[in-house]
Motif scaffolding. Sequence first.
Motif, PDB file in Angstrom:
ATOM      1  N   GLY A 413      82.796  32.851  61.222  1.00 16.12           N
ATOM      2  CA  GLY A 413      83.294  32.332  62.481  1.00 16.12           C
ATOM      3  C   GLY A 413      83.932  33.402  63.323  1.00 16.12           C
ATOM      4  N   ALA A 414      84.526  34.387  62.638  1.00 17.80           N
ATOM      5  CA  ALA A 414      85.117  35.523  63.343  1.00 17.80           C
ATOM      6  C   ALA A 414      84.331  36.803  63.083  1.00 17.80           C
ATOM      7  CB  ALA A 414      86.571  35.720  62.915  1.00 17.80           C
ATOM      8  N   MET A 415      83.804  36.952  61.856  1.00 20.77           N
ATOM      9  CA  MET A 415      83.041  38.151  61.519  1.00 20.77           C
ATOM     10  C   MET A 415      82.002  37.816  60.470  1.00 20.77           C
ATOM     11  SD  MET A 415      84.379  41.939  60.320  1.00 20.77           S
ATOM     12  CE  MET A 415      84.928  41.438  58.675  1.00 20.77           C
ATOM     13  N   ALA A 426      79.181  48.466  54.429  1.00 20.17           N
ATOM     14  CA  ALA A 426      78.501  47.371  55.112  1.00 20.17           C
ATOM     15  C   ALA A 426      79.139  47.196  56.479  1.00 20.17           C
ATOM     16  CB  ALA A 426      78.602  46.081  54.301  1.00 20.17           C
ATOM     17  N   VAL A 427      78.425  46.495  57.369  1.00 20.43           N
ATOM     18  CA  VAL A 427      78.912  46.272  58.729  1.00 20.43           C
ATOM     19  C   VAL A 427      79.254  44.806  58.901  1.00 20.43           C
ATOM     20  CG1 VAL A 427      78.319  46.322  61.184  1.00 20.43           C
ATOM     21  CG2 VAL A 427      77.632  48.211  59.688  1.00 20.43           C
ATOM     22  N   GLY A 428      80.423  44.570  59.483  1.00 12.36           N
ATOM     23  CA  GLY A 428      80.812  43.218  59.853  1.00 12.36           C
ATOM     24  C   GLY A 428      80.760  43.068  61.361  1.00 12.36           C
ATOM     25  N   GLU A 436      86.820  45.190  68.772  1.00 11.02           N
ATOM     26  CA  GLU A 436      86.821  45.988  67.548  1.00 11.02           C
ATOM     27  C   GLU A 436      87.979  46.997  67.544  1.00 11.02           C
ATOM     28  OE1 GLU A 436      83.730  49.674  68.217  1.00 11.02           O
ATOM     29  OE2 GLU A 436      82.846  47.740  67.715  1.00 11.02           O
ATOM     30  N   GLN A 437      88.309  47.570  68.687  1.00 12.28           N
ATOM     31  CA  GLN A 437      89.412  48.528  68.727  1.00 12.28           C
ATOM     32  C   GLN A 437      90.724  47.854  68.351  1.00 12.28           C
ATOM     33  OE1 GLN A 437      89.463  50.485  72.541  1.00 12.28           O
ATOM     34  NE2 GLN A 437      87.632  51.680  72.113  1.00 12.28           N
ATOM     35  N   ARG A 486      91.514  38.521  57.126  1.00 15.47           N
ATOM     36  CA  ARG A 486      91.501  37.108  57.482  1.00 15.47           C
ATOM     37  C   ARG A 486      92.735  36.751  58.326  1.00 15.47           C
ATOM     38  NH1 ARG A 486      93.133  32.085  55.775  1.00 15.47           N
ATOM     39  NH2 ARG A 486      91.553  30.421  55.945  1.00 15.47           N
ATOM     40  N   LYS A 487      93.892  37.295  57.934  1.00 15.16           N
ATOM     41  CA  LYS A 487      95.118  37.039  58.690  1.00 15.16           C
ATOM     42  C   LYS A 487      95.043  37.603  60.107  1.00 15.16           C
ATOM     43  CE  LYS A 487      97.933  37.142  54.491  1.00 15.16           C
ATOM     44  NZ  LYS A 487      98.978  37.884  53.733  1.00 15.16           N
TER      45      LYS A 487
END
Length: 490
Positions: A413-415, A426-428, A436-437, A486-487
């Motif tokens: 949902g976010a990544m 790996a890439v999220g 991203e910054q 996640r936080k």
Amino acid sequence: MKRRAGALLSSIRIDKAADRRVSVQLYMGLRELLLSGALSPGDRLPATRTLASEIGVSRTTVIDAIDRLVSEGLLESRVGAGTYVSNVLAAQRNLSSTSPGSDRRVAKPRLSHAATHAVPAFAPRSRLPHKSAAFITALPALDAFPMAQWARLSARHWRKDRDHVTGYGEPYGLSRLRSAIARQLNASRGIKCDPEQIFIFNGAQHAFAMISSMLVNPGEPVWFENPGAIGARNAFIATGAALVPVDVDEEGICVEDGLAKAPYFRLAFVTPSHQQPLGHVMSLSRRLALLQAAKDADAMIVEDDYDGEFYYGDQPPPTLKSIDTQDRVIYVGTFSKSLFPSLRLGFVLSPSSLVGSFERMFSAWHSGVPTASQAIVADFMDEGMFATHIRTMRQIYRERHDTLLEAAKELEGAMKVQACRSGFHAVGFLANELSEQDIVKRAEAAGVITSGLGRYALAPLARQGIVLGFGSTSPDDIRKGVCTLRKILL
């Protein structure tokens, strides 16, 4: 302030608990006083006994420090009169600034083209990893490296004949290592080659710099994957190449995009087995199209196979070199990922047509890689330890990759973290509303190190994401790192 026994030097501080020897601390303290102007030319130093008593060191220590300064010409020893500050310092100070508040004119050197034009264009590399953490990129599983075997091979090497271990090595690389690499490439990567085509470098980036300086004139176009490998990018920029950002999709470098931007390119840089950083494997159709484009432009191709040994899919990703029938591919490998980064050992598999050129470049200005490093790696490969180590690492990276994918389900949902078939990152990809910054900064503040995709890009990218290294991170730390993300994300 002076007294009969000489200048007061009690401002010098000695830390006897420090790693640096006391005599070195005293020497550096005296030298700083002399060069800073705290003592004037002609000033007399206290007697060695007096100075030793004031500072709290032995007289032998004082004599050692003063003798060094006398040998440098900063002090003068006069028989029967004592030790004085050299008059040479007066001329030195006249060349630099004089009284406080006066204008200080310092010569401004003329910088090279690389320093004035290339350096501002370099991608930042300030965060080269030194220890493991979630989610440091480019660092292998150092905790699983067989250090005891390495130490044994190292000790055996240093017990050999001194002429063998201390003299200048073979200019193109140790013959045994070149042969071992050729056998390894044939057995594991499907590349048939002769040891004479292998040249040993101080890491892959050193190889990229030599290739660029040998094949590309300043201003000539070089196709470069966008996003792409930072080390190679900086090496080509430093030599004056005009990098052309070529788009990358799930099949690898987009040859049509490259042809539209620079059809008559001089060189192309690609990572076909595991695209850096997106992780895609270049499709066969793209490989053939790239080889055809290089033929049409009379160009060469640099294939960076930086972590090709670490596949854990059904089949190992093929190399571009293995299907090169035109002898246009220059294959570059490194031991920074397969063994450890501080080894600083890489190699080039040269096309037959360039072997003579590499030999001339090496003979002219490249003095070679330390023999000890090469000899130990050669033994490590010849005795089967390298193959065993690679098999072990594949299992470790598969476990850590699967742990990351499983834990990253909490971030959906976010990544979305993309699965990969080899390597240890790996890439999220981030949801559209996220920056991203901002994510990278907030994660770093929370103790989690990531890299934004934009850091790898020459031109703006359509999607934002972060690169997650898992090679040096234990499964538990991977889970903890994901909890921290996640936080931040949710």
